[in-house]
Design a protein around this motif. Sequence first.
Motif, PDB file in Angstrom:
ATOM      1  N   ALA A  64      11.173 -19.853  -6.324  1.00 24.05           N
ATOM      2  CA  ALA A  64       9.819 -20.595  -6.301  1.00 24.05           C
ATOM      3  C   ALA A  64       8.768 -19.269  -5.534  1.00 24.05           C
ATOM      4  O   ALA A  64       7.601 -19.586  -6.088  1.00 24.05           O
ATOM      5  CB  ALA A  64       9.968 -21.776  -5.401  1.00 24.05           C
ATOM      6  N   THR A  65       9.094 -18.954  -4.612  1.00 23.12           N
ATOM      7  CA  THR A  65       8.271 -17.725  -3.921  1.00 23.12           C
ATOM      8  C   THR A  65       7.890 -16.887  -4.956  1.00 23.12           C
ATOM      9  O   THR A  65       6.606 -16.306  -4.914  1.00 23.12           O
ATOM     10  CB  THR A  65       8.849 -17.453  -2.649  1.00 23.12           C
ATOM     11  OG1 THR A  65       9.488 -18.292  -1.951  1.00 23.12           O
ATOM     12  CG2 THR A  65       7.875 -16.453  -1.819  1.00 23.12           C
ATOM     13  N   ALA A  66       8.779 -16.343  -5.668  1.00 25.15           N
ATOM     14  CA  ALA A  66       8.385 -15.466  -6.844  1.00 25.15           C
ATOM     15  C   ALA A  66       7.406 -15.811  -7.671  1.00 25.15           C
ATOM     16  O   ALA A  66       6.459 -15.000  -7.975  1.00 25.15           O
ATOM     17  CB  ALA A  66       9.748 -14.911  -7.312  1.00 25.15           C
ATOM     18  N   ARG A  67       7.786 -16.970  -7.987  1.00 23.45           N
ATOM     19  CA  ARG A  67       6.683 -17.513  -9.035  1.00 23.45           C
ATOM     20  C   ARG A  67       5.289 -17.984  -8.495  1.00 23.45           C
ATOM     21  O   ARG A  67       4.220 -17.340  -9.459  1.00 23.45           O
ATOM     22  CB  ARG A  67       7.155 -18.886  -9.647  1.00 23.45           C
ATOM     23  CG  ARG A  67       8.326 -18.833 -10.715  1.00 23.45           C
ATOM     24  CD  ARG A  67       8.833 -19.857 -11.397  1.00 23.45           C
ATOM     25  NE  ARG A  67       9.073 -20.980 -10.613  1.00 23.45           N
ATOM     26  CZ  ARG A  67      10.447 -21.256 -10.266  1.00 23.45           C
ATOM     27  NH1 ARG A  67      11.281 -20.480 -10.105  1.00 23.45           N
ATOM     28  NH2 ARG A  67      10.702 -22.315  -9.305  1.00 23.45           N
ATOM     29  N   PHE A  68       5.336 -18.210  -7.018  1.00 26.63           N
ATOM     30  CA  PHE A  68       4.082 -18.365  -6.681  1.00 26.63           C
ATOM     31  C   PHE A  68       3.364 -16.919  -6.613  1.00 26.63           C
ATOM     32  O   PHE A  68       2.257 -16.816  -6.712  1.00 26.63           O
ATOM     33  CB  PHE A  68       4.151 -19.040  -5.247  1.00 26.63           C
ATOM     34  CG  PHE A  68       4.481 -20.546  -5.315  1.00 26.63           C
ATOM     35  CD1 PHE A  68       3.478 -21.258  -6.073  1.00 26.63           C
ATOM     36  CD2 PHE A  68       5.134 -20.907  -4.420  1.00 26.63           C
ATOM     37  CE1 PHE A  68       3.599 -22.639  -6.256  1.00 26.63           C
ATOM     38  CE2 PHE A  68       5.226 -22.479  -4.409  1.00 26.63           C
ATOM     39  CZ  PHE A  68       4.579 -23.385  -5.242  1.00 26.63           C
ATOM     40  N   ALA A  69       4.074 -15.959  -6.299  1.00 20.56           N
ATOM     41  CA  ALA A  69       3.460 -14.714  -5.927  1.00 20.56           C
ATOM     42  C   ALA A  69       2.901 -14.065  -7.574  1.00 20.56           C
ATOM     43  O   ALA A  69       2.116 -13.441  -7.527  1.00 20.56           O
ATOM     44  CB  ALA A  69       4.621 -13.533  -5.343  1.00 20.56           C
ATOM     45  N   GLY A  70       3.764 -14.548  -8.387  1.00 23.12           N
ATOM     46  CA  GLY A  70       3.436 -13.981  -9.862  1.00 23.12           C
ATOM     47  C   GLY A  70       2.219 -14.522 -10.308  1.00 23.12           C
ATOM     48  O   GLY A  70       1.236 -13.993 -10.740  1.00 23.12           O
ATOM     49  N   ILE A  71       1.700 -15.793  -9.976  1.00 20.42           N
ATOM     50  CA  ILE A  71       0.519 -16.754 -10.305  1.00 20.42           C
ATOM     51  C   ILE A  71      -0.435 -16.059  -9.598  1.00 20.42           C
ATOM     52  O   ILE A  71      -1.635 -15.480  -9.961  1.00 20.42           O
ATOM     53  CB  ILE A  71       0.647 -18.057  -9.718  1.00 20.42           C
ATOM     54  CG1 ILE A  71       1.673 -18.900 -10.698  1.00 20.42           C
ATOM     55  CG2 ILE A  71      -0.761 -18.650  -9.880  1.00 20.42           C
ATOM     56  CD1 ILE A  71       2.048 -20.153 -10.246  1.00 20.42           C
ATOM     57  N   ALA A  72      -0.090 -15.646  -8.138  1.00 26.52           N
ATOM     58  CA  ALA A  72      -1.382 -14.902  -7.220  1.00 26.52           C
ATOM     59  C   ALA A  72      -1.709 -13.555  -7.880  1.00 26.52           C
ATOM     60  O   ALA A  72      -2.927 -13.045  -8.114  1.00 26.52           O
ATOM     61  CB  ALA A  72      -0.897 -14.975  -5.993  1.00 26.52           C
ATOM     62  N   ALA A  73      -0.594 -12.807  -8.527  1.00 24.91           N
ATOM     63  CA  ALA A  73      -0.843 -11.406  -9.078  1.00 24.91           C
ATOM     64  C   ALA A  73      -1.573 -11.439 -10.293  1.00 24.91           C
ATOM     65  O   ALA A  73      -2.449 -10.759 -10.433  1.00 24.91           O
ATOM     66  CB  ALA A  73       0.571 -10.765  -9.020  1.00 24.91           C
ATOM     67  N   ARG A  74      -1.294 -12.431 -11.147  1.00 19.69           N
ATOM     68  CA  ARG A  74      -1.982 -12.577 -12.245  1.00 19.69           C
ATOM     69  C   ARG A  74      -3.562 -12.970 -12.073  1.00 19.69           C
ATOM     70  O   ARG A  74      -4.244 -12.317 -12.800  1.00 19.69           O
ATOM     71  CB  ARG A  74      -1.324 -13.523 -13.365  1.00 19.69           C
ATOM     72  CG  ARG A  74       0.257 -12.934 -13.867  1.00 19.69           C
ATOM     73  CD  ARG A  74       0.777 -14.052 -15.010  1.00 19.69           C
ATOM     74  NE  ARG A  74       0.905 -15.294 -14.554  1.00 19.69           N
ATOM     75  CZ  ARG A  74       2.134 -15.711 -13.917  1.00 19.69           C
ATOM     76  NH1 ARG A  74       3.021 -14.924 -13.677  1.00 19.69           N
ATOM     77  NH2 ARG A  74       2.274 -17.165 -13.421  1.00 19.69           N
ATOM     78  N   ARG A  75      -3.775 -13.723 -11.219  1.00 21.76           N
ATOM     79  CA  ARG A  75      -5.293 -14.201 -10.739  1.00 21.76           C
ATOM     80  C   ARG A  75      -5.866 -12.938 -10.506  1.00 21.76           C
ATOM     81  O   ARG A  75      -6.852 -12.809 -10.860  1.00 21.76           O
ATOM     82  CB  ARG A  75      -5.114 -15.380  -9.864  1.00 21.76           C
ATOM     83  CG  ARG A  75      -6.610 -15.728  -9.689  1.00 21.76           C
ATOM     84  CD  ARG A  75      -6.641 -17.131  -8.755  1.00 21.76           C
ATOM     85  NE  ARG A  75      -7.848 -17.782  -8.522  1.00 21.76           N
ATOM     86  CZ  ARG A  75      -9.118 -17.125  -8.383  1.00 21.76           C
ATOM     87  NH1 ARG A  75      -9.104 -15.895  -8.297  1.00 21.76           N
ATOM     88  NH2 ARG A  75     -10.069 -17.961  -8.017  1.00 21.76           N
ATOM     89  N   ALA A  76      -5.221 -12.147  -9.473  1.00 25.56           N
ATOM     90  CA  ALA A  76      -5.721 -11.027  -8.884  1.00 25.56           C
ATOM     91  C   ALA A  76      -6.120  -9.964 -10.002  1.00 25.56           C
ATOM     92  O   ALA A  76      -6.966  -9.079 -10.017  1.00 25.56           O
ATOM     93  CB  ALA A  76      -4.929 -10.373  -7.750  1.00 25.56           C
ATOM     94  N   ALA A  77      -5.167 -10.018 -11.106  1.00 22.85           N
ATOM     95  CA  ALA A  77      -5.629  -8.992 -12.086  1.00 22.85           C
ATOM     96  C   ALA A  77      -6.684  -9.414 -13.083  1.00 22.85           C
ATOM     97  O   ALA A  77      -6.689  -8.969 -14.016  1.00 22.85           O
ATOM     98  CB  ALA A  77      -4.182  -8.718 -12.870  1.00 22.85           C
ATOM     99  N   GLY A  78      -7.012 -10.746 -12.824  1.00 23.46           N
ATOM    100  CA  GLY A  78      -8.263 -11.249 -13.795  1.00 23.46           C
ATOM    101  C   GLY A  78      -7.813 -12.312 -14.742  1.00 23.46           C
ATOM    102  O   GLY A  78      -8.494 -12.897 -15.672  1.00 23.46           O
ATOM    103  N   ALA A  79      -6.294 -12.436 -14.678  1.00 23.38           N
ATOM    104  CA  ALA A  79      -5.963 -13.460 -15.705  1.00 23.38           C
ATOM    105  C   ALA A  79      -6.251 -15.029 -15.455  1.00 23.38           C
ATOM    106  O   ALA A  79      -6.194 -15.141 -14.379  1.00 23.38           O
ATOM    107  CB  ALA A  79      -4.491 -13.241 -15.817  1.00 23.38           C
ATOM    108  N   LYS A  80      -6.426 -15.760 -16.442  1.00 20.46           N
ATOM    109  CA  LYS A  80      -6.574 -17.207 -16.177  1.00 20.46           C
ATOM    110  C   LYS A  80      -5.402 -17.877 -16.344  1.00 20.46           C
ATOM    111  O   LYS A  80      -4.522 -17.736 -17.338  1.00 20.46           O
ATOM    112  CB  LYS A  80      -7.920 -17.712 -17.062  1.00 20.46           C
ATOM    113  CG  LYS A  80      -9.148 -16.883 -16.765  1.00 20.46           C
ATOM    114  CD  LYS A  80     -10.356 -17.614 -17.243  1.00 20.46           C
ATOM    115  CE  LYS A  80     -11.392 -16.788 -17.232  1.00 20.46           C
ATOM    116  NZ  LYS A  80     -12.532 -16.889 -16.411  1.00 20.46           N
ATOM    117  N   GLY A  81      -5.113 -19.045 -15.483  1.00 24.81           N
ATOM    118  CA  GLY A  81      -3.995 -19.840 -15.876  1.00 24.81           C
ATOM    119  C   GLY A  81      -4.004 -20.764 -14.494  1.00 24.81           C
ATOM    120  O   GLY A  81      -4.634 -20.515 -13.765  1.00 24.81           O
TER     121      GLY A  81
END
Length: 137
Positions: A4-21
């Motif tokens: 779960a922590t890795a998935r939350f970090a992945g969401i944050a990383a994708r957002r920081a990279a400009g991805a929407k989701g």
Amino acid sequence: MTGATARFAGIAARRAAGAKGGIASICSAHPLVIEATLRHGARNGSDVLIEATCNQVNHEGGYTGMTPAAFRAFVETQAGRTGFPFDRLILGGDHLGPNPWKHLPAAEAMNKAAAMIDAYASAGFTKLHLDTSMACA
């Protein structure tokens, strides 16, 4: 890092990279709401965050009659029925604090809140929203 922590970090990383989701997130103990959310997540291949409030679910049973461990088992049973993969399920506790016991003196209510939060963590909930903003007796 837990799944779960890795998935939350992945969401944050994708957002920081400009991805929407985002992530499907509900706060409900109603079986039909949980089932619909899990079916949606299964259909879309997405993670699902299901939260329960301190009034719905707590170490004393809450108004649903479920402890955090029982709620987890209930949601996992629904996930199995809907074909939703357990590894994409994130469980959370929302507004965890003395609210169910605010009629008690603050020290007593906070002791009950601490026991409840321990029960959520022990049951494997990984998103814990602590809220001690309410006044007690």
